[in-house]
Design a protein around this motif. Structure first.
Motif, short mmCIF file in Angstrom:
data_model
loop_
_atom_site.label_atom_id
_atom_site.label_comp_id
_atom_site.label_asym_id
_atom_site.label_seq_id
_atom_site.Cartn_x
_atom_site.Cartn_y
_atom_site.Cartn_z
N LEU A 1 0.83 -1.21 0.00
CA LEU A 1 0.00 0.00 0.00
C LEU A 1 0.86 1.26 0.00
CD1 LEU A 1 -2.84 -0.99 2.50
CD2 LEU A 1 -3.13 -0.39 0.09
N VAL A 2 1.97 1.22 0.72
CA VAL A 2 2.85 2.39 0.75
C VAL A 2 3.45 2.64 -0.63
CG1 VAL A 2 5.01 3.30 1.71
CG2 VAL A 2 3.37 2.15 3.20
N ASP B 1 9.35 9.06 7.70
CA ASP B 1 9.55 8.89 6.26
C ASP B 1 8.39 8.14 5.62
OD1 ASP B 1 11.95 10.22 6.31
OD2 ASP B 1 13.13 8.42 6.66
N VAL B 2 7.91 7.09 6.28
CA VAL B 2 6.83 6.29 5.71
C VAL B 2 5.53 7.07 5.69
CG1 VAL B 2 5.46 4.20 6.01
CG2 VAL B 2 7.93 4.13 6.38
N TYR B 3 5.23 7.79 6.74
CA TYR B 3 3.99 8.57 6.78
C TYR B 3 4.01 9.68 5.73
CZ TYR B 3 2.46 6.39 11.15
OH TYR B 3 2.04 5.51 12.10
N GLN B 4 5.19 10.26 5.48
CA GLN B 4 5.29 11.33 4.49
C GLN B 4 5.21 10.79 3.06
OE1 GLN B 4 9.00 13.43 4.61
NE2 GLN B 4 8.44 14.86 3.00
N GLY B 5 5.85 9.65 2.81
CA GLY B 5 5.92 9.15 1.44
C GLY B 5 4.69 8.41 0.98
N ALA B 6 3.96 7.81 1.90
CA ALA B 6 2.78 7.03 1.52
C ALA B 6 1.63 7.95 1.13
CB ALA B 6 2.36 6.13 2.68
N PRO B 7 0.70 7.47 0.28
CA PRO B 7 -0.53 8.24 0.01
C PRO B 7 -1.29 8.49 1.31
CG PRO B 7 -0.29 6.44 -1.55
CD PRO B 7 0.78 6.24 -0.51
N PRO C 1 -4.47 8.26 2.29
CA PRO C 1 -5.31 7.17 2.83
C PRO C 1 -4.49 6.03 3.41
CG PRO C 1 -6.10 7.86 0.68
CD PRO C 1 -4.78 8.52 0.88
N THR C 2 -3.37 5.72 2.76
CA THR C 2 -2.51 4.66 3.28
C THR C 2 -1.89 5.07 4.62
OG1 THR C 2 -2.00 3.93 1.03
CG2 THR C 2 -0.50 3.23 2.78
#
Length: 274
Positions: free
Chosen positions: A145-146, A232-238, A240-241
């Motif tokens: 999803l990310v 990093d993951v929260y910023q890069g993911a869409p 909703p994801t």
């Protein structure tokens, strides 16, 4: 007519979810690009159907299946109902976002349902192996999803970081589980507490195993000092994801703490005090 054997009845909502994931993928394949809303509607119907099955089977009686590795009790039903409602709300609020950015596809909804299924398995797990299966199902779905926006370098980088650190956390959990099994001879939660209280376990090996398990849970919860992957993951993911990831990782960690550590720790502390 009862289509689900009595032995599998406690896992009826999970079986329904798995069947509907296949239905969503096939429906999206046959609907075409002009009717992408079909997968969205079927996803909401799936969550509603699971909620109905869970609510109908709600009981204070503890039911087990798969040789005691899977439990259906009041706590599991309440947590599952909370998960259904939360995931459904995330999909409602993110519908316009994913539609405007070309993410309104069957892959997105299938991964969401697979991740939800992983949370459901974790919630009802009463054995370390069942827990790990649910955890990996959730984690692998979140990795995909990310990285769903394949044309985004930021999303791809975030997915790679998430995958590497998630694999490290899974390794910690597996190593900790193996050491706990070596110290106690069981991976069943209820038996684990009894063996620890009876002092029929190796204290040193058990302590090291619990340290690794706590470290793995810390990664999944993004709790300090194991939270380095979250920004990093929260910023890069869409978006909703990101919202689903924040819910999924916290729910997974909460279930890990509630089902396992809070059950085993009383036995551990009693054993250490002696």
């Amino acid at each position: 007519m009862n289509f689900i054997p009595p032995d599998f009845a406690p896992a009826s909502s999970e079986i329904f979810m798995l069947i509907m994931v296949c239905v969503v993928m096939l429906a999206d394949l046959t609907a075409g690009d002009n009717r992408r809303y079909v997968a969205y509607l079927l996803t909401q119907v799936t969550l509603l159907g699971c909620a109905v099955l869970t609510f109908v089977s709600f009981s204070a009686e503890v039911k087990q299946t798969f040789y005691g590795m899977y439990v259906d009790d009041a706590m599991a039903d309440i947590l599952k109902l909370m998960v259904y409602g939360t995931v459904s709300a995330v999909l409602v609020y993110s519908h316009s976002y994913i539609s405007d950015r070309g993410l309104l596809k069957g892959e997105f909804f299938s991964l969401i349902l697979f991740a939800t299924l992983g949370m459901m398995v974790m919630i009802s797990a009463s054995h370390f192996l069942t827990l790990y299966i649910g955890l990996e199902l959730l984690s692998l779905s979140l990795y995909a999803l990310v990285a769903l926006r394949r044309d985004s370098i930021v999303a791809t980088e975030a997915a790679m970081k998430f995958f590497v650190l998630g694999a490290l956390a899974s390794g910690f959990l597996l190593y900790g589980m193996s050491m706990v099994y070596g110290a106690t001879g069981t991976l069943h939660v209820s038996q684990l507490a009894q063996i620890i209280q009876s002092e029929a376990s190796s204290k040193e090996v058990l302590v090291v195993g619990l340290v690794f398990i706590v470290a793995g849970i810390g990664f999944k919860l993004s709790a300090a000092p194991f939270h380095m992957w979250a920004p990093d993951v929260y910023q890069g993911a869409p978006t909703p994801t990101t919202s689903f990831l924040a819910i999924g990782s916290k729910a997974a960690g909460f279930v890990l703490l509630l089902r396992f550590l809070f059950t085993a720790i009383p036995g551990v502390t009693a054993h250490w005090d002696k």
